[in-house]
Design an enzyme around this catalytic site. Structure first.
Site, mmCIF file in Angstrom:
data_model
loop_
_atom_site.group_PDB
_atom_site.id
_atom_site.type_symbol
_atom_site.label_atom_id
_atom_site.label_comp_id
_atom_site.label_asym_id
_atom_site.label_seq_id
_atom_site.Cartn_x
_atom_site.Cartn_y
_atom_site.Cartn_z
ATOM 1 N N ASP A 197 -3.415 4.358 -2.017
ATOM 2 C CA ASP A 197 -4.371 4.859 -1.020
ATOM 3 C C ASP A 197 -4.368 6.387 -1.022
ATOM 4 O O ASP A 197 -3.721 7.012 -0.186
ATOM 5 C CB ASP A 197 -3.917 4.290 0.347
ATOM 6 C CG ASP A 197 -4.788 4.735 1.508
ATOM 7 O OD1 ASP A 197 -5.887 5.251 1.274
ATOM 8 O OD2 ASP A 197 -4.343 4.555 2.659
ATOM 9 N N LYS A 215 -7.438 8.190 -1.492
ATOM 10 C CA LYS A 215 -8.752 8.639 -0.981
ATOM 11 C C LYS A 215 -9.300 9.858 -1.729
ATOM 12 O O LYS A 215 -9.466 10.938 -1.153
ATOM 13 C CB LYS A 215 -8.660 8.952 0.510
ATOM 14 C CG LYS A 215 -8.193 7.788 1.380
ATOM 15 C CD LYS A 215 -8.292 8.152 2.859
ATOM 16 C CE LYS A 215 -7.872 7.029 3.778
ATOM 17 N NZ LYS A 215 -6.449 6.709 3.754
ATOM 18 N N GLY A 236 0.903 -2.453 8.675
ATOM 19 C CA GLY A 236 2.059 -1.573 8.560
ATOM 20 C C GLY A 236 3.131 -1.912 9.566
ATOM 21 O O GLY A 236 3.938 -2.833 9.368
ATOM 22 N N ARG A 237 3.139 -1.180 10.679
ATOM 23 C CA ARG A 237 4.232 -1.270 11.645
ATOM 24 C C ARG A 237 4.546 -2.667 12.186
ATOM 25 O O ARG A 237 5.722 -2.948 12.435
ATOM 26 C CB ARG A 237 3.984 -0.260 12.779
ATOM 27 C CG ARG A 237 4.185 1.168 12.286
ATOM 28 C CD ARG A 237 3.519 2.186 13.164
ATOM 29 N NE ARG A 237 2.054 2.087 13.092
ATOM 30 C CZ ARG A 237 1.211 2.853 13.763
ATOM 31 N NH1 ARG A 237 1.688 3.781 14.566
ATOM 32 N NH2 ARG A 237 -0.093 2.712 13.641
ATOM 33 N N LYS A 242 0.865 -1.193 0.000
ATOM 34 C CA LYS A 242 0.000 0.000 0.000
ATOM 35 C C LYS A 242 0.893 1.232 0.000
ATOM 36 O O LYS A 242 1.779 1.368 0.841
ATOM 37 C CB LYS A 242 -0.905 0.030 1.231
ATOM 38 C CG LYS A 242 -1.758 1.299 1.286
ATOM 39 C CD LYS A 242 -2.838 1.212 2.356
ATOM 40 C CE LYS A 242 -2.402 1.741 3.695
ATOM 41 N NZ LYS A 242 -2.283 3.211 3.746
ATOM 42 N N THR A 251 -11.799 6.438 10.628
ATOM 43 C CA THR A 251 -11.827 5.998 12.036
ATOM 44 C C THR A 251 -11.413 7.130 12.970
ATOM 45 O O THR A 251 -11.597 7.040 14.177
ATOM 46 C CB THR A 251 -10.915 4.775 12.258
ATOM 47 O OG1 THR A 251 -9.676 4.999 11.600
ATOM 48 C CG2 THR A 251 -11.558 3.509 11.731
ATOM 49 N N ARG A 269 -2.941 -6.503 14.477
ATOM 50 C CA ARG A 269 -1.758 -6.656 15.327
ATOM 51 C C ARG A 269 -1.569 -8.120 15.702
ATOM 52 O O ARG A 269 -2.553 -8.848 15.844
ATOM 53 C CB ARG A 269 -1.914 -5.840 16.631
ATOM 54 C CG ARG A 269 -1.891 -4.332 16.432
ATOM 55 C CD ARG A 269 -0.535 -3.845 15.962
ATOM 56 N NE ARG A 269 -0.464 -2.415 15.757
ATOM 57 C CZ ARG A 269 -0.665 -1.794 14.595
ATOM 58 N NH1 ARG A 269 -0.985 -2.492 13.515
ATOM 59 N NH2 ARG A 269 -0.544 -0.497 14.489
ATOM 60 N N HIS A 309 -11.678 12.584 -3.469
ATOM 61 C CA HIS A 309 -12.963 13.201 -3.115
ATOM 62 C C HIS A 309 -13.021 14.566 -3.797
ATOM 63 O O HIS A 309 -12.360 15.510 -3.355
ATOM 64 C CB HIS A 309 -13.058 13.353 -1.586
ATOM 65 C CG HIS A 309 -14.412 13.787 -1.102
ATOM 66 N ND1 HIS A 309 -14.744 13.863 0.237
ATOM 67 C CD2 HIS A 309 -15.526 14.156 -1.777
ATOM 68 C CE1 HIS A 309 -15.999 14.263 0.364
ATOM 69 N NE2 HIS A 309 -16.498 14.449 -0.842
ATOM 70 N N ASP A 310 -13.784 14.664 -4.895
ATOM 71 C CA ASP A 310 -13.883 15.940 -5.620
ATOM 72 C C ASP A 310 -15.134 15.863 -6.487
ATOM 73 O O ASP A 310 -15.920 14.917 -6.356
ATOM 74 C CB ASP A 310 -12.609 16.155 -6.460
ATOM 75 C CG ASP A 310 -12.298 17.643 -6.675
ATOM 76 O OD1 ASP A 310 -13.249 18.413 -6.942
ATOM 77 O OD2 ASP A 310 -11.125 18.023 -6.582
HETATM 78 O O1 C5P Z 1 1.084 0.594 11.058
HETATM 79 P P1 C5P Z 1 -0.348 0.142 10.966
HETATM 80 O O2 C5P Z 1 -0.503 -1.357 10.853
HETATM 81 O O3 C5P Z 1 -1.211 0.744 12.060
HETATM 82 O O4 C5P Z 1 -0.835 0.739 9.568
HETATM 83 C C1 C5P Z 1 -2.158 0.665 9.143
HETATM 84 C C2 C5P Z 1 -2.303 1.383 7.821
HETATM 85 O O5 C5P Z 1 -3.682 1.462 7.491
HETATM 86 C C3 C5P Z 1 -1.795 2.818 7.809
HETATM 87 O O6 C5P Z 1 -1.307 3.110 6.486
HETATM 88 C C4 C5P Z 1 -3.026 3.636 8.119
HETATM 89 O O7 C5P Z 1 -2.963 4.937 7.595
HETATM 90 C C5 C5P Z 1 -4.099 2.812 7.401
HETATM 91 N N1 C5P Z 1 -5.460 2.989 7.919
HETATM 92 C C6 C5P Z 1 -5.796 2.756 9.241
HETATM 93 N N2 C5P Z 1 -7.084 2.922 9.671
HETATM 94 C C7 C5P Z 1 -8.028 3.338 8.802
HETATM 95 C C8 C5P Z 1 -7.721 3.561 7.475
HETATM 96 C C9 C5P Z 1 -6.403 3.381 7.062
HETATM 97 O O8 C5P Z 1 -4.953 2.366 10.034
HETATM 98 N N3 C5P Z 1 -9.267 3.452 9.230
#
Ligand code: C5P
Length: 232
Positions: free
Chosen positions: A59, A61, A210-211, A32, A119, A181, A63-64
């Site tokens: 990603d 997003k 991500g992390r 992503k 969120t 997680r 909107h226009d």
């Molecule tokens: O590092 P982590 O696993 O939290 O990353 C989640 C990814 O998903 C990030 O790129 C974050 O911006 C994206 N995201 C999110 N919650 C959302 C929409 C997108 O965590 N509601």
């Protein structure tokens, strides 16, 4: 259209994203790319990652007004990404225009996914700033159904919402879910999380991680663990 783990490459520069991707020799993770990297490096970063054989969820997003989104989606389609997204709040006309813009001459197109309510928005801020007074879960589900009726492929949502979205919009309507997680892992700033195994159980179609992968001591091992738990 299958289940997959999408790695959120939230890096500020091309050097850092390639340093990360260079660790993978045997697999080509679905990645992503978000606004941070895209606005820093431009469309060339997409072409380079694509050339390396990765699938890409861009990603941005959108909107226009419908015409602008249609043209912007055409540009993204030419970039040959695999999945893109927009805000369902842009209305049905904008979502339909987006689909038109995305569709290539041969009839193929990237998957198009809607963001419902971010969120970071809660009941209080939605009422105060957006003057929307329905319960937020109802609003999210209404946006999901609107996206489905406009012909979109799915929504970004919490894994906790995957089952409800599938009940309301059908099993074939994709749920792309961040907030994942490992059991016992660092939650960071995510509030409501699920493990990859739980996300599988509840029926998420794609998890965005991500992390837990990018910040792991051994990112390849963390990616493999995620795939093993989510896809098996
Ligand atoms: O590092 P982590 O696993 O939290 O990353 C989640 C990814 O998903 C990030 O790129 C974050 O911006 C994206 N995201 C999110 N919650 C959302 C929409 C997108 O965590 N509601």
């Amino acid at each position: 259209m299958g289940k997959d783990v999408i790695v959120a490459c939230d890096f500020p520069s091309k050097e850092q994203v390639f340093q990360f991707l260079d660790k993978f020799h045997d697999e080509k993770p679905y990645v992503k790319i978000g606004m941070e990297l895209f606005y820093a490096e431009g469309p060339e970063i997409v072409r380079e990652i694509k050339k390396r054989g990765h699938r890409i969820f861009l990603d941005l997003k959108l909107h226009d007004i419908p015409n602008t989104v249609k043209k912007a989606m055409h540009s993204l389609s030419v970039l040959d990404v695999d999945m893109v997204n927009l805000h369902a709040a842009g209305t049905t006309a904008m979502m339909e225009a987006a689909l038109e813009g995305l569709t290539r001459e041969d009839g193929t197109r990237p998957l198009l996914i809607a963001v419902t309510q971010l969120t970071s928005t809660n009941q209080e801020s939605m009422e105060r700033d957006l003057l929307i007074y329905k319960p937020i879960n109802e609003v999210v589900m209404h946006y999901a159904k609107t996206a489905r009726d406009a012909g979109l492929d799915g929504v970004v949502c919490s894994p906790l919402e995957s089952a409800t979205v599938h009940d309301a919009c059908g099993k074939g309507f994709l749920t792309v879910t961040p907030g994942v997680r490992f059991a016992g892992g660092d939650v960071g700033d995510q509030k409501r999380v699920m493990t990859p195994a739980q996300a599988k159980e509840i029926g998420s179609d794609y998890i965005v991680v991500g992390r837990p992968i990018t910040g792991a001591d051994d990112p390849v091992a963390a990616y493999r663990r995620c795939v093993e738990e989510f896809i098996g």
